[in-house]
Design a protein around this motif. Structure first.
Motif, PDB file in Angstrom:
ATOM      1  N   PHE A  17      -6.702 -13.930  -0.016  1.00 27.96           N
ATOM      2  CA  PHE A  17      -7.466 -12.723   0.337  1.00 27.96           C
ATOM      3  C   PHE A  17      -7.886 -11.926  -0.891  1.00 27.96           C
ATOM      4  N   HIS A  18      -7.613 -12.488  -2.079  1.00 25.06           N
ATOM      5  CA  HIS A  18      -7.998 -11.876  -3.357  1.00 25.06           C
ATOM      6  C   HIS A  18      -7.439 -10.456  -3.497  1.00 25.06           C
ATOM      7  N   LEU A  19      -6.183 -10.284  -3.108  1.00 26.51           N
ATOM      8  CA  LEU A  19      -5.516  -8.996  -3.242  1.00 26.51           C
ATOM      9  C   LEU A  19      -4.780  -8.939  -4.579  1.00 26.51           C
ATOM     10  N   GLY A  56       0.796  -1.227   0.000  1.00 26.28           N
ATOM     11  CA  GLY A  56       0.000   0.000   0.000  1.00 26.28           C
ATOM     12  C   GLY A  56       0.820   1.265   0.000  1.00 26.28           C
ATOM     13  N   PHE A  57       2.095   1.154   0.302  1.00 27.38           N
ATOM     14  CA  PHE A  57       2.918   2.361   0.374  1.00 27.38           C
ATOM     15  C   PHE A  57       4.000   2.405  -0.705  1.00 27.38           C
ATOM     16  N   VAL A  58       4.095   1.369  -1.557  1.00 29.45           N
ATOM     17  CA  VAL A  58       5.107   1.359  -2.615  1.00 29.45           C
ATOM     18  C   VAL A  58       4.564   2.095  -3.828  1.00 29.45           C
ATOM     19  N   ASN A  60     -10.884   2.834   6.433  1.00 31.84           N
ATOM     20  CA  ASN A  60     -10.095   4.006   6.052  1.00 31.84           C
ATOM     21  C   ASN A  60      -9.007   4.302   7.079  1.00 31.84           C
ATOM     22  N   LEU A  61      -9.251   3.901   8.324  1.00 35.16           N
ATOM     23  CA  LEU A  61      -8.245   4.088   9.375  1.00 35.16           C
ATOM     24  C   LEU A  61      -7.256   2.927   9.422  1.00 35.16           C
ATOM     25  N   GLY A  62      -7.480   1.924   8.570  1.00 31.88           N
ATOM     26  CA  GLY A  62      -6.608   0.760   8.560  1.00 31.88           C
ATOM     27  C   GLY A  62      -6.828  -0.144   9.758  1.00 31.88           C
ATOM     28  N   ARG A  63      -8.024  -0.181  10.329  1.00 37.27           N
ATOM     29  CA  ARG A  63      -8.321  -0.978  11.518  1.00 37.27           C
ATOM     30  C   ARG A  63      -9.290  -2.108  11.189  1.00 37.27           C
ATOM     31  N   ASN A  64      -9.313  -3.104  12.039  1.00 35.24           N
ATOM     32  CA  ASN A  64     -10.289  -4.193  11.905  1.00 35.24           C
ATOM     33  C   ASN A  64     -11.688  -3.691  12.232  1.00 35.24           C
ATOM     34  N   ALA A  65     -12.667  -4.282  11.559  1.00 33.17           N
ATOM     35  CA  ALA A  65     -14.064  -3.892  11.804  1.00 33.17           C
ATOM     36  C   ALA A  65     -14.565  -4.625  13.045  1.00 33.17           C
ATOM     37  N   ILE A  66     -14.735  -3.886  14.159  1.00 39.92           N
ATOM     38  CA  ILE A  66     -15.195  -4.465  15.417  1.00 39.92           C
ATOM     39  C   ILE A  66     -16.429  -3.720  15.886  1.00 39.92           C
ATOM     40  N   VAL A  67     -17.492  -4.461  16.177  1.00 39.99           N
ATOM     41  CA  VAL A  67     -18.730  -3.897  16.700  1.00 39.99           C
ATOM     42  C   VAL A  67     -18.905  -4.355  18.137  1.00 39.99           C
ATOM     43  N   ILE A  68     -19.184  -3.409  19.046  1.00 41.41           N
ATOM     44  CA  ILE A  68     -19.402  -3.721  20.460  1.00 41.41           C
ATOM     45  C   ILE A  68     -20.899  -3.654  20.746  1.00 41.41           C
ATOM     46  N   THR A  69     -21.452  -4.709  21.367  1.00 39.91           N
ATOM     47  CA  THR A  69     -22.875  -4.754  21.686  1.00 39.91           C
ATOM     48  C   THR A  69     -23.058  -5.174  23.145  1.00 39.91           C
ATOM     49  N   SER A  70     -24.285  -5.147  23.590  1.00 42.56           N
ATOM     50  CA  SER A  70     -24.602  -5.687  24.913  1.00 42.56           C
ATOM     51  C   SER A  70     -24.583  -7.215  24.828  1.00 42.56           C
ATOM     52  N   GLU A 119      11.844  -6.688  -3.414  1.00 38.17           N
ATOM     53  CA  GLU A 119      11.950  -6.622  -1.958  1.00 38.17           C
ATOM     54  C   GLU A 119      12.573  -5.308  -1.502  1.00 38.17           C
ATOM     55  N   SER A 120      13.550  -4.817  -2.265  1.00 38.06           N
ATOM     56  CA  SER A 120      14.177  -3.545  -1.900  1.00 38.06           C
ATOM     57  C   SER A 120      13.212  -2.376  -2.041  1.00 38.06           C
ATOM     58  N   LEU A 121      12.250  -2.484  -2.965  1.00 43.01           N
ATOM     59  CA  LEU A 121      11.251  -1.430  -3.131  1.00 43.01           C
ATOM     60  C   LEU A 121      10.160  -1.479  -2.063  1.00 43.01           C
ATOM     61  N   GLY A 122      10.066  -2.597  -1.349  1.00 44.99           N
ATOM     62  CA  GLY A 122       9.065  -2.722  -0.293  1.00 44.99           C
ATOM     63  C   GLY A 122       7.935  -3.671  -0.598  1.00 44.99           C
ATOM     64  N   TYR A 123       7.991  -4.360  -1.733  1.00 47.48           N
ATOM     65  CA  TYR A 123       6.961  -5.341  -2.067  1.00 47.48           C
ATOM     66  C   TYR A 123       7.077  -6.557  -1.137  1.00 47.48           C
ATOM     67  N   THR A 124       5.935  -7.156  -0.866  1.00 51.24           N
ATOM     68  CA  THR A 124       5.916  -8.430  -0.158  1.00 51.24           C
ATOM     69  C   THR A 124       6.027  -9.541  -1.192  1.00 51.24           C
TER      70      THR A 124
END
Length: 678
Positions: free
Chosen positions: A440-442, A424-426, A627-637, A456-461
């Motif tokens: 993951f179909h990326l 994502g940053f290369v 968009n924040l690069g975080r996992n989707a977590i929902v908190i419920t009762s 690898e030097s450019l940052g690719y996985t």
């Protein structure tokens, strides 16, 4: 008591008795001939046995025969020194075998000792020592080969278990033989010492007590001593030879007494040869004709009996095989074996075979073993055997993954290429063949070996083909691990926990919950990626709440609350605030109001339009976290969590739904949105 047990017991008891009680010369003749016969049986059996597994009792046989032979040596010494007469066998061996010449007898005796010491004993001892060392060194490699065959489906679980047992018995046998060769060496030394004692003692008694001339005393006692030494050393020599034969051949699963009798007297040709030899000795030599001919006839009759028994067994086996084959043909359900379905299968085209072939440097089999270990550590459950098969119907570089015989995913790799993925940053692009990562179909690019270092030097996985397949297989197993957990797996988990916590298991199974109910709870946990490794905590939560309800969905929630430390550690990193989504209290009330209870369980009867509005709001809030690069977590009762998860699981596969009761008090949360009516 079995006849074999009685026979072995009497054999050992006779050796002990002979050391204590003087025996008449006639009985000594019988025992010496028995000792000679048994030595021949051992030698020929060692010679004709197909492998050392058929002579697993050999180290103990050596000990028994050595003890018996020493006891006879002591008994003959008593007769020589007290009566000057040790029976027909000893006297014949001293006069006939020694040619009636004391010097010739001494020379033959010394030659036998030298052959046994220098040629046979020394070599056998060295071979046994090296074989034991090599067997232990080779054990890890052989065990890995068994695991590899098991993973590829070349052998079944039962065959793998049998091979491991044979490997263990083989290692134990060589270790025992390393020590047993010392018995044979010590026996030869003892025989030599006893011979010297007989000559000195006989000469002293003849001269001092019987007042015989030195020459007469020497002639009288030396002949008997040499005869005694020869009749002892010849069987000892045959045992030494048998040891040398057997240390080059793995072990038989049987109790020892049955193994000794079965292994020594089960080959008809051995019994025929021993019987013929004894008859020849009785007729062609001055040995007791009646005794040796009678024993020879007995061995021949035993050989005929064994031959007849084997013939009957072979006919019965052939008849049983023919009957089984005919029965299989007649049976209408003779296709049952074709109905078996493997839990997990990895099929691949012929182009991927080098990755799975160890001889070509492929390590896919090792990776499959590591996948099973990784899942066991991560989720606490045993992954079934993964079958690897080539399939010529597939494209050369294609592979498919099946769960319970049904294809659930597939992929395609390029041999001798690497897959490069942009994290994502290369910014700088590299040339290659566009593709998608199968797990993951990326988006990704196939690159050559020469481009790998630059990517690898450019940052690719950058990952190689075996890693791609292994990662894909791991993700598929994680996704479907709940389907793979069977009742038998649960029973095994229960049995393991019962060893350390019997009181808990006795209270829970089957008094409070049945095996099937526990299985559904564990499947619910695995379905959402919750590890069941802490089975003690899960079972305690089930035991505490089984009296309140037997609804497996509600019991799953109690189990999750018991695992809140593990859940918090999995989803909420320590030392930083985790961005989450909350649920509007009004939506929670609406969801609970639409829950309908039935005998088959609870379900939601929410209005379709309302459902679509909630899902739209969830999608909108998830995008904020992405968009924040975080996992989707929902908190419920707590009461709403499982129903909200059921509502959203078909639309958002990776959505994590956690209740407040599943979060540790030291976890810091940051709400970035709320699911409301849309």
């Amino acid at each position: 008591m079995k006849k074999s047990e009685l026979g072995v017991g009497l054999f050992l008891m006779a050796a002990i008795v002979f050391l204590i009680i003087p025996i008449p010369s006639l009985l000594l003749d019988v025992m010496l001939s028995v000792n000679l016969s048994v030595s021949m049986v051992i030698m020929f059996t060692a010679l004709f046995s197909k492998d050392i597994l058929s002579m697993s009792a050999f180290p103990t046989i050596i000990l028994f025969t050595t003890m018996f032979r020493i006891a006879l040596n002591v008994s003959s010494t008593k007769l020589i020194l007290t009566k000057g007469d040790a029976g027909n066998v000893v006297e014949t061996f001293g006069e006939f075998v020694g040619g009636g010449d004391m010097i010739l007898g001494v020379i033959i005796f010394i030659i036998l000792i030298l052959v046994q010491f220098i040629v046979i004993n020394k070599g056998s001892e060295r071979v046994a020592e090296v074989s034991a060392r090599f067997s232990l060194d080779a054990m890890p490699g052989k065990q890995m080969a068994i695991d590899a065959d098991l993973n590829t489906g070349a052998i079944s679980d039962a065959e793998a278990r049998e091979r491991r047992e044979n490997l263990q018995r083989e290692s134990s046998f060589f270790g025992a033989m390393d020590g047993a060769t010392k018995y044979v060496k010590g026996d030869a030394v003892t025989g030599l010492i006893i011979t010297v004692i007989n000559i000195v003692g006989g000469l002293s008694i003849g001269v001092l007590r019987q007042e015989l001339p030195v020459a007469e005393a020497l002639a009288k006692y030396s002949v008997l001593t040499i005869g005694d030494g020869l009749i002892s050393q010849i069987p000892s020599l045959m045992i030494s030879l048998s040891t040398g034969i057997i240390v080059t051949k793995a072990s038989n699963k049987a109790d020892f007494t049955s193994a000794v009798i079965g292994q020594l007297f089960s080959l008809p040709k051995v019994l025929y040869m021993v019987g013929g030899t004894l008859i020849f000795l009785g007729i062609a030599t001055p040995l007791s004709t009646f005794l040796f001919v009678a024993e020879g006839i007995m061995f021949i009759l035993a050989g005929r009996w064994a031959d007849k028994k084997q013939g009957i067994a072979a006919i019965e086996q052939e008849a049983d095989a023919d009957e089984s084959q005919a029965e299989e043909i007649r049976r209408p359900e003779n296709v049952v074996s074709l109905l078996q379905v493997d839990p997990i299968e990895l099929e691949f085209g012929y182009g991927i075979i080098p990755l799975a072939d160890v001889n070509q440097g492929g390590d896919l089999l090792d990776r499959v073993v590591m996948i099973r270990r990784q899942i066991a550590i991560e989720l606490g459950t045993i992954v079934p055997i993964i079958r690897l098969r080539d399939n010529i119907q597939l494209n050369p570089n294609q592979y498919i993954i099946k769960i319970k015989g049904v294809q659930v995913s597939s992929g395609e790799i390029l041999f001798d290429h690497y897959m490069a993925m942009n994290p994502g940053f290369v910014e700088e692009e590299i040339t290659g063949i566009p593709t998608f990562e199968p797990s993951f179909h990326l988006p990704a690019i196939w690159i050559t070996e020469g481009q790998r270092e630059r990517a690898e030097s450019l940052g690719y996985t950058v990952v190689d083909p075996p890693s791609i397949i292994a990662t894909h297989l791991t993700e598929i197993i994680r996704t479907h691990i709940d389907e793979l957990l069977t009742r038998q797996d649960v029973q095994n988990l229960v049995n393991n926990l019962k060893e350390s916590n019997p009181a808990l298991i006795e209270e829970l199974v089957p008094k409070a919950l049945g095996l099937g109910e526990i299985q559904r709870v564990l499947q619910n946990l695995l379905k959402e990626g919750i590890s069941i490794r802490d089975l003690l905590t899960i079972f305690e939560a089930l035991s505490n709440n089984a009296g309140i309800t037997r609804d497996t969905d509600i019991l799953t929630e109690y189990a999750r609350q018991g695992l809140k430390r593990a859940i918090s550690h999995k989803y909420f990193p320590a030392g930083e605030a985790t961005s989450v989504i909350t649920l509007d209290p009004k939506i929670e009330q609406d969801i609970m109001g639409s829950v309908k209870q039935t005998e088959q369980g609870a379900y939601l009867s929410l209005d379709p339009e309302r459902t679509q509005g909630i899902l739209a709001s969830v999608e909108q809030e998830i995008k904020k976290l992405e968009n924040l690069g975080r996992n989707a977590i929902v908190i419920t009762s707590p009461i709403v969590r499982m129903y909200f998860k059921k509502l959203t699981e078909d639309y958002f596969k990776d959505l994590i739904v956690v209740s407040y009761n599943e979060i540790d008090s030291n976890v810091e949360l940051q709400s970035v949105g709320m699911v409301t009516e849309s």
